[in-house]
Design an enzyme around this catalytic site. Structure first.
Site, PDB file in Angstrom:
ATOM      1  N   ASP A  26       0.835  -1.208   0.000  1.00  0.00           N
ATOM      2  CA  ASP A  26       0.000   0.000   0.000  1.00  0.00           C
ATOM      3  C   ASP A  26       0.868   1.257   0.000  1.00  0.00           C
ATOM      4  O   ASP A  26       1.952   1.272   0.588  1.00  0.00           O
ATOM      5  CB  ASP A  26      -0.883  -0.040   1.269  1.00  0.00           C
ATOM      6  CG  ASP A  26      -2.061   0.901   1.167  1.00  0.00           C
ATOM      7  OD1 ASP A  26      -2.304   1.440   0.070  1.00  0.00           O
ATOM      8  OD2 ASP A  26      -2.733   1.107   2.188  1.00  0.00           O
ATOM      9  N   ASN A  74     -10.455  -2.867  -6.676  1.00  0.00           N
ATOM     10  CA  ASN A  74      -9.647  -1.878  -7.409  1.00  0.00           C
ATOM     11  C   ASN A  74     -10.253  -1.484  -8.765  1.00  0.00           C
ATOM     12  O   ASN A  74      -9.835  -0.495  -9.365  1.00  0.00           O
ATOM     13  CB  ASN A  74      -8.209  -2.380  -7.621  1.00  0.00           C
ATOM     14  CG  ASN A  74      -7.360  -2.334  -6.365  1.00  0.00           C
ATOM     15  OD1 ASN A  74      -6.399  -3.085  -6.220  1.00  0.00           O
ATOM     16  ND2 ASN A  74      -7.693  -1.442  -5.427  1.00  0.00           N
TER      17      ASN A  74
HETATM   18  C1  FPP Z   1      -1.790   0.119  -3.468  1.00  0.00           C
HETATM   19  O1  FPP Z   1      -1.340   1.435  -3.424  1.00  0.00           O
HETATM   20  C2  FPP Z   1      -1.162  -0.571  -4.584  1.00  0.00           C
HETATM   21  C3  FPP Z   1      -1.834  -1.162  -5.601  1.00  0.00           C
HETATM   22  C4  FPP Z   1      -3.290  -1.221  -5.704  1.00  0.00           C
HETATM   23  C5  FPP Z   1      -1.115  -1.769  -6.720  1.00  0.00           C
HETATM   24  C6  FPP Z   1      -0.018  -2.667  -6.332  1.00  0.00           C
HETATM   25  C7  FPP Z   1       0.910  -2.826  -7.435  1.00  0.00           C
HETATM   26  C8  FPP Z   1       2.238  -2.789  -7.328  1.00  0.00           C
HETATM   27  C9  FPP Z   1       2.945  -2.633  -6.054  1.00  0.00           C
HETATM   28  C10 FPP Z   1       3.093  -2.906  -8.519  1.00  0.00           C
HETATM   29  C11 FPP Z   1       3.572  -4.286  -8.771  1.00  0.00           C
HETATM   30  C12 FPP Z   1       2.555  -5.137  -9.393  1.00  0.00           C
HETATM   31  C13 FPP Z   1       2.825  -6.201 -10.133  1.00  0.00           C
HETATM   32  C14 FPP Z   1       1.710  -7.004 -10.678  1.00  0.00           C
HETATM   33  C15 FPP Z   1       4.194  -6.612 -10.465  1.00  0.00           C
HETATM   34  P1  FPP Z   1      -2.390   2.601  -3.628  1.00  0.00           P
HETATM   35  O2  FPP Z   1      -2.438   2.929  -5.075  1.00  0.00           O
HETATM   36  O3  FPP Z   1      -3.694   2.217  -3.013  1.00  0.00           O
HETATM   37  O4  FPP Z   1      -1.705   3.756  -2.833  1.00  0.00           O
HETATM   38  P2  FPP Z   1      -2.428   4.889  -1.956  1.00  0.00           P
HETATM   39  O5  FPP Z   1      -3.091   4.193  -0.809  1.00  0.00           O
HETATM   40  O6  FPP Z   1      -1.292   5.739  -1.536  1.00  0.00           O
HETATM   41  O7  FPP Z   1      -3.389   5.593  -2.867  1.00  0.00           O
END
Ligand code: FPP
Length: 249
Positions: A26, A74
């Site tokens: 996250d 998501n």
């Molecule tokens: C959450 O951060 C992250 C995600 C929903 C995506 C996770 C993906 C990766 C870490 C990249 C690697 C993936 C693969 C398939 C290799 P957020 O966007 O919710 O962050 P925030 O809470 O700060 O908005």
């Protein structure tokens, strides 16, 4: 179930390595926003963190590393971001499969195939095929995964089997449910031993609800793109001091 895992030295301490480590990655969006960039830069950098953590977990002798890469919730994000997230497995495997091969890491995937673009499914399938004979750590991506939906699906399948006379209602026990969850593919490591979440949030977000029944939790304030092998080691050191009693005294 209690699985045999190696004991390794980290910072001069003997650590029993948890067999199944699961991570809620996250904070990509916030990381990018703090830098005045679009959210996709956070996801991009998040891929590097995936690489770093995979390499360290594999070196430490973790058996399964499950990463929450895309949840069934998501899809509610803006279409451009969803599109970008769907491309990530393609880019990740393009870049990192040779390194995964070198480390004897086997790729696995849990989650629903529906709605995932065929190019993404193909990239995932190719990575799984290319690494299928590897005998080291399983890198298990939870992609289009949601735990409640997983349990609903398992329940429907079991009910149908009961209607068709393939299973007796009295034989539906924990084992029967377990074998109908996506995590059947990582047997015998279905149960999570250590759950790690980055970015300071302390919640499960519909991630492996059944499988986390007895796991230990470790929360880090670091945003996911800043996560690295040393933070994983800190979590492993913290796990060392936990007493897992599984309800006993
Ligand atoms: C959450 O951060 C992250 C995600 C929903 C995506 C996770 C993906 C990766 C870490 C990249 C690697 C993936 C693969 C398939 C290799 P957020 O966007 O919710 O962050 P925030 O809470 O700060 O908005």
């Amino acid at each position: 179930m209690v699985c045999l895992t190696p004991v390794v030295m980290i910072e001069n301490e003997k650590i029993n390595i948890p067999a199944h480590v699961a991570m809620i990655m996250d904070g990509n969006g916030r990381w990018a926003e703090q830098k005045g960039k679009a959210r996709k830069f956070g996801h991009e950098e998040g891929m590097e963190a995936v690489r770093r953590v995979t390499m360290r977990a594999s070196e430490r002798g973790v058996k399964v590393l499950t990463l929450y890469a895309f949840s069934t919730e998501n899809w509610k994000r803006p279409p451009q971001e969803v599109h970008f997230l769907m491309q990530l497995p393609i880019r990740f495997f393009d870049r990192f499969v040779p390194e995964l091969q070198e480390k004897n890491v086997k790729v696995n995937m849990i989650g629903f195939e529906e709605k995932v673009p065929s190019s993404t499914k193909k990239a995932i399938q190719n990575a799984m095929d290319e690494t299928k004979d590897n005998t080291g750590m399983i890198l298990n991506f939870a992609f289009n995964y949601g735990s409640r939906a997983e349990i609903v699906k398992a329940t429907q399948t079991i009910c149908q089997k009961a209607i068709d006379g393939q299973i007796n209602v009295k034989d539906i026990d924990e084992k029967a449910i377990e074998t109908h969850l996506f995590t059947e593919s990582i047997t015998p490591y279905q149960d999570v031993d250590l759950l790690i979440r980055s970015s300071g949030e302390q919640r499960l977000s519909n991630f492996l609800l059944w499988q986390n029944a007895y796991s230990e939790f470790y929360f880090s304030d670091l945003l996911w793109p800043d996560f690295n092998g040393d933070v994983l080691d800190e979590a492993l050191l913290s796990y060392k001091n936990r007493q897992r009693r599984y309800g006993a005294v």
